[in-house]
Design a protein around this motif. Structure first.
Motif, PDB file in Angstrom:
ATOM      1  N   GLU A 169       0.823  -1.203   0.000  1.00  0.00           N
ATOM      2  CA  GLU A 169       0.000   0.000   0.000  1.00  0.00           C
ATOM      3  C   GLU A 169       0.861   1.259   0.000  1.00  0.00           C
ATOM      4  OE1 GLU A 169      -2.742   2.574  -0.442  1.00  0.00           O
ATOM      5  OE2 GLU A 169      -2.983   0.411  -0.684  1.00  0.00           O
ATOM      6  N   ARG A 172       1.732   1.534  -3.539  1.00  0.00           N
ATOM      7  CA  ARG A 172       0.542   1.884  -4.306  1.00  0.00           C
ATOM      8  C   ARG A 172       0.213   3.369  -4.145  1.00  0.00           C
ATOM      9  NH1 ARG A 172      -3.985  -0.954  -5.903  1.00  0.00           N
ATOM     10  NH2 ARG A 172      -3.469  -2.771  -4.637  1.00  0.00           N
ATOM     11  N   LYS A 173       0.349   3.844  -2.935  1.00  0.00           N
ATOM     12  CA  LYS A 173       0.058   5.259  -2.655  1.00  0.00           C
ATOM     13  C   LYS A 173       0.979   6.157  -3.470  1.00  0.00           C
ATOM     14  CE  LYS A 173       2.212   8.641  -0.198  1.00  0.00           C
ATOM     15  NZ  LYS A 173       3.642   8.859   0.099  1.00  0.00           N
ATOM     16  N   SER A 176      -0.105   5.923  -7.078  1.00  0.00           N
ATOM     17  CA  SER A 176      -1.423   6.505  -7.340  1.00  0.00           C
ATOM     18  C   SER A 176      -1.347   8.014  -7.493  1.00  0.00           C
ATOM     19  CB  SER A 176      -2.390   6.134  -6.214  1.00  0.00           C
ATOM     20  OG  SER A 176      -2.588   4.746  -6.173  1.00  0.00           O
ATOM     21  N   SER A 181      -5.098   4.802 -12.496  1.00  0.00           N
ATOM     22  CA  SER A 181      -5.312   3.565 -11.757  1.00  0.00           C
ATOM     23  C   SER A 181      -4.950   2.334 -12.578  1.00  0.00           C
ATOM     24  CB  SER A 181      -6.766   3.462 -11.292  1.00  0.00           C
ATOM     25  OG  SER A 181      -7.650   3.465 -12.403  1.00  0.00           O
ATOM     26  N   VAL A 184      -1.317   1.856 -12.326  1.00  0.00           N
ATOM     27  CA  VAL A 184      -0.946   1.321 -11.012  1.00  0.00           C
ATOM     28  C   VAL A 184      -1.148  -0.192 -11.006  1.00  0.00           C
ATOM     29  CG1 VAL A 184      -1.483   1.316  -8.550  1.00  0.00           C
ATOM     30  CG2 VAL A 184      -1.511   3.465  -9.821  1.00  0.00           C
ATOM     31  N   ASP A 668      -7.603   5.913  -5.173  1.00  0.00           N
ATOM     32  CA  ASP A 668      -7.117   4.611  -5.632  1.00  0.00           C
ATOM     33  C   ASP A 668      -8.316   3.690  -5.833  1.00  0.00           C
ATOM     34  OD1 ASP A 668      -5.910   2.260  -6.193  1.00  0.00           O
ATOM     35  OD2 ASP A 668      -4.717   2.129  -4.368  1.00  0.00           O
ATOM     36  N   TYR A 671      -8.272  -0.044  -4.504  1.00  0.00           N
ATOM     37  CA  TYR A 671      -7.867  -0.265  -3.117  1.00  0.00           C
ATOM     38  C   TYR A 671      -8.897  -1.208  -2.477  1.00  0.00           C
ATOM     39  CZ  TYR A 671      -5.883   1.185   1.430  1.00  0.00           C
ATOM     40  OH  TYR A 671      -5.280   1.216   2.664  1.00  0.00           O
TER      41      TYR A 671
END
Length: 824
Positions: A169, A172-173, A176, A181, A184, A668, A671
């Motif tokens: 995460e 990912r953050k 993002s 998306s 990602v 995101d 998520y």
């Protein structure tokens, strides 16, 4: 009449055919298979070729590929140089495009992946370890939405999914904030994103022609690509075209236990040295006709096709001309080449592990090498691998032995020259130390530079090579494997047993199931020869792996030692704090996270992790303060927003929680945890259909979220959709057949549906597994009550109340059972 002049291609094909005189049966069967209708019961879709080194597997693969091409099929071949699934798909796509059968959708998306990947690798603001994490987890083992972990060898059961999810995460953050998306998703799960495009591309080609894919040297790539291959056959990425034939060649047969669903589709070719008749046929076909020469060649070669082809090529007339085709007699084999410079060139060109014209210029000191390069490419022991020449292992090993024995000083000098060339080329790329390990070209030059240094000065270079092996491991399993193989090969080629043994031990350690690099790092740490920075890096890397494997005490020990070596590492302090949090040692976690934040006040993920600790301690105000502080540093930090939302939910502030979850999901859209958590909020708000919609969406992103299935079943029950609730628990029980909780919950749904016998079986099984599961014991009583067995029902309720006497609903059922018993 003009003389007919054959083309060079015709001559090459004719000579290649001569090498396969002894493989007529396999050739005929492969050709016949291509001519069968796709739905014919005798049609085979996988050919497994296996046998010892030198037995002719690669030559047979190349021959079968040419045969398939002649039959009109689009073909591609990959070998051990394609080190992961993405490299395999890319190689196949490139070779199919060269045959006018491009996989356009895959190629376009893969090029976009490479572009985005390069941006990440070159960004100094990227989270520490981000490229390594994506290489090892997303490419190496498949990162389903960054949280589902389909790992072979039992590792999935040992990985701490929560720790992996939090690390993912953070990455990912970061992604993002900079990418859309779908980009990602592409970086986080490239295999999952690109494989369907690859499969669709194959299907499109199959509309026009058959496909034949060849996997050579499979023993070296099996561990990295076999799971993916089996997924292709299973249809995980879409329907695989039946116009595809896959040939797999390696030293070992396929694992039939793994390939068992496809046994009827597989044909096995077990290659052994030629029979004497086959060997004679090959030699006669090549023009060797003297009986005494035939006998000597057959005896010396052990009837291995490679050595037979080497000696037959020059048509010796006298047994004295032959000598031994291996070891020191390679020199005598080359005497049939009349030009002494070319004889010397053939040996020195074996020094690099792969040869292109640039390397040949370095070796010869000559800029005009085109003719020499073309001559090398015509030798029977040289293979053209995507524009680079590779010597057959048996021949190369023999030539290196001759070079090393003839002039040890010349051996060292030539290797030093090659090492310097690789070093200069690498430095000309101008990359930082961090970027160097994530750049494919730079990493390749460093690998070969180290190989040549080891060959030139093995005892001096080995400690440096082992230190670099730490960084190789951090760059991912593929790089670690390449590094171990390089050290082992350098030890063999330089006749330095210590390097050979080290490389072999590292390869073995990397292959240990479920360790994922930890044993590899352990060997390096125990060597005692790592300098301070390399040892610190090795300890931190192993600690991170131990954390994911839930081996928390060992992770803490490694973090401790690393911090003893360098106490001012905020990221390492925060990682140790996160490990303490996972161990529920929250006081220690707070101490480390406090110190990490003190060293780096802008380390937002550490501040957010501290917020999670406060939340677990039910210090909600402090948790909110930390999440707010992290968001003050990074307002678009989706993980911190979702963490704050969960805190609001636990405080009963459902509207605020829903607002934050909405914001995190807007940032995101993939998520999964945030989407599922918003569904939980909606469930608490009695908005059952909206909850189900969120749970469906979360599970479509990450099917491994068992807790979401439980919540969705609960929402279905609230809507009286019992069949849907039952389907969710059926799925859970199939996945976890010995989970008493899931069995008992399914039993309760079956009870509501009136399926009493099935409910009883589930309750009984649950209680057998967990004898003190009070509500499941009460469930047994409810079944007996519904069946009219009142006495047995009272006994069950008594047992449940003996475990927990505060269950008023069970006491009420017991009274009802006693009343009914009195009425009987």
């Amino acid at each position: 009449m003009a003389r007919s002049v054959p083309s060079l291609q015709h001559i090459a094909r004719t000579r290649e055919h001569a090498r396969f005189v002894g493989r007529q049966a396999q050739t005929a069967q492969f050709r016949q298979n291509l001519s069968l209708p796709l739905d014919h019961p005798e049609r085979r879709f996988v050919f497994s070729i296996h046998g010892d080194a030198g037995v002719g597997k690669t030559y047979l693969v190349r021959h079968l590929r040419r045969l398939a091409t002649a039959e009109g099929a689009a073909t591609a071949r990959v070998d051990e140089t394609a080190r992961d699934v993405l490299a395999v798909m890319s190689r196949i796509a490139t070779e199919l495009a060269q045959e006018d059968s491009p996989l356009r959708g895959f190629e376009k998306r893969h090029a976009h992946y490479e572009e985005r990947r390069n941006e990440l690798e070159g960004d100094p603001q990227a989270p520490e370890g981000a490229p390594t994490f994506l290489t090892r987890t997303a490419v190496g083992i498949g990162l389903g939405a960054a949280k589902s972990i389909p790992i072979a060898g039992g590792f999935a059961q040992q990985v701490d999914a929560a720790a992996l999810a939090e690390q993912a995460e953070r990455i990912r953050k970061y992604l993002s904030k900079r990418m859309r998306s779908n980009d990602v998703r592409l970086l986080m799960s490239p295999v999952q994103e690109l494989s369907p495009l690859f499969v669709r591309g194959l299907a499109a080609v199959a509309q026009e022609r058959q496909l034949a894919l060849f996997f050579d040297s499979y023993e070296q790539s099996r561990s990295l690509v076999e799971d993916w291959l089996l997924d292709l056959f299973e249809g995980k990425y879409g329907e695989l075209t039946s116009a595809l034939t896959v040939t797999i060649a390696g030293q070992h047969p396929l694992d039939l236990a793994r390939w068992s669903p496809y046994l009827d589709l597989i044909e096995e070719f077990s290659l052994v040295p030629f029979t004497e008749t086959e060997a004679r046929q090959l030699l006669l076909h090549s023009g060797v006709r003297d009986e005494s020469v035939l006998s000597v060649i057959i005896a010396l070669t052990g009837r291995l096709p490679l050595l037979l082809a080497m000696l037959a090529q020059n048509k010796p007339l006298d047994p004295q001309e032959i000598g031994d085709p291996t070891g020191s007699a390679v020199d005598r084999f080359l005497k049939w080449e009349q030009d002494p410079d070319r004889r010397a060139l053939a040996k020195t060109a074996a020094l690099p592990r792969t040869l292109d014209m640039d390397a040949l210029r370095v070796i010869t000191g000559d800029t005009d090498v085109e003719d020499s390069y073309a001559w090398l490419g015509r030798q029977p022991f040289v293979t053209d691998d995507s524009g680079r020449f590779v010597f057959h292992d048996i021949v190369r090993t023999s030539m290196l032995r001759v070079l090393r024995r003839e002039s040890p000083q010349d051996w060292r000098t030539r290797h030093r020259v090659l090492a310097a060339w690789h070093r200069d080329t690498r430095e000309d790329l101008g990359l930082t130390e961090q970027s160097a390990w994530t750049d494919t070209l730079c990493r390749q030059h460093l690998l070969e530079e180290t190989y040549h240094c080891l060959c030139a000065d093995p005892s001096t270079t080995l400690p440096q090579a082992l230190g670099l092996a730490v960084h190789a491991c951090r760059a991912g399993d593929t790089t670690a494997q390449l590094w171990a193989e390089m050290i082992e090969q350098a030890g063999t080629d330089a006749d330095f047993a210590k390097a050979h043994d080290w490389g072999q031990q590292l390869r073995t350690a990397l292959a240990v199931p479920g360790t994922h690099g930890a044993e590899y790092l352990t060997l390096l740490i125990r060597s005692g020869g790592l300098e301070r920075t390399a040892r610190t890096a090795a300890l931190v890397a192993r600690a991170g792996t131990y954390q994911l494997m839930r081996r928390y005490e060992e992770a803490i020990a490694d973090f401790n030692e690393a911090l003893d070596l360098n106490p001012k590492l905020p990221w390492t302090l925060a990682a140790r704090g996160e490990t303490y949090r996972l161990m529920k040692r929250r006081t220690h976690a707070l101490r480390d996270l406090d110190q990490a934040v003190e060293l780096d006040p802008d380390l937002a993920w550490a501040i957010s992790s501290r917020g999670v600790v406060y939340r677990e301690l039910v210090r909600y105000v402090d948790a909110l303060a930390d999440f707010n502080r992290a968001l003050g540093i990074d307002p678009d930090y989706a993980w911190a927003i979702a963490g704050r939302a969960e805190t609001y939910r636990l405080m009963g502030r459902l509207d605020a929680a829903a607002t934050d979850f909405d914001q995190a999901i807007d940032l995101d859209p993939d998520y999964a945890w945030a989407i599922a958590s918003r569904g939980r909020v909606r469930l608490d708000q009695d908005d059952f259909q909206a909850a189900v919609d969120d749970f469906d969406r979360a599970l479509s992103l990450d099917s491994a979220l068992d807790w979401v299935l439980v919540l969705r079943a609960r929402a279905h029950r609230k809507c009286r959709r019992y069949a849907d609730a039952l389907a969710d628990f059926d799925r859970l029980v199939r996945k976890h057949p010995d989970n008493a909780e899931y069995l008992g919950r399914r039993g309760r749904i079956l009870l509501v549906m009136g399926a009493l016998r099935e409910a009883q079986a589930d309750f009984d099984h649950a209680v057998d597994l967990a004898p003190s599961l009070d509500w499941a014991i009460a469930g047994q009583g409810q079944v007996q009550l519904r069946l009219g067995h009142y006495l047995q029902a009272v006994a069950c309720f008594d047992r449940a109340l003996a475990v927990d006497g505060t269950m008023e609903w069970v006491a009420g059922l017991r009274r009802a059972a006693l009343d009914l018993l009195d009425d009987v």
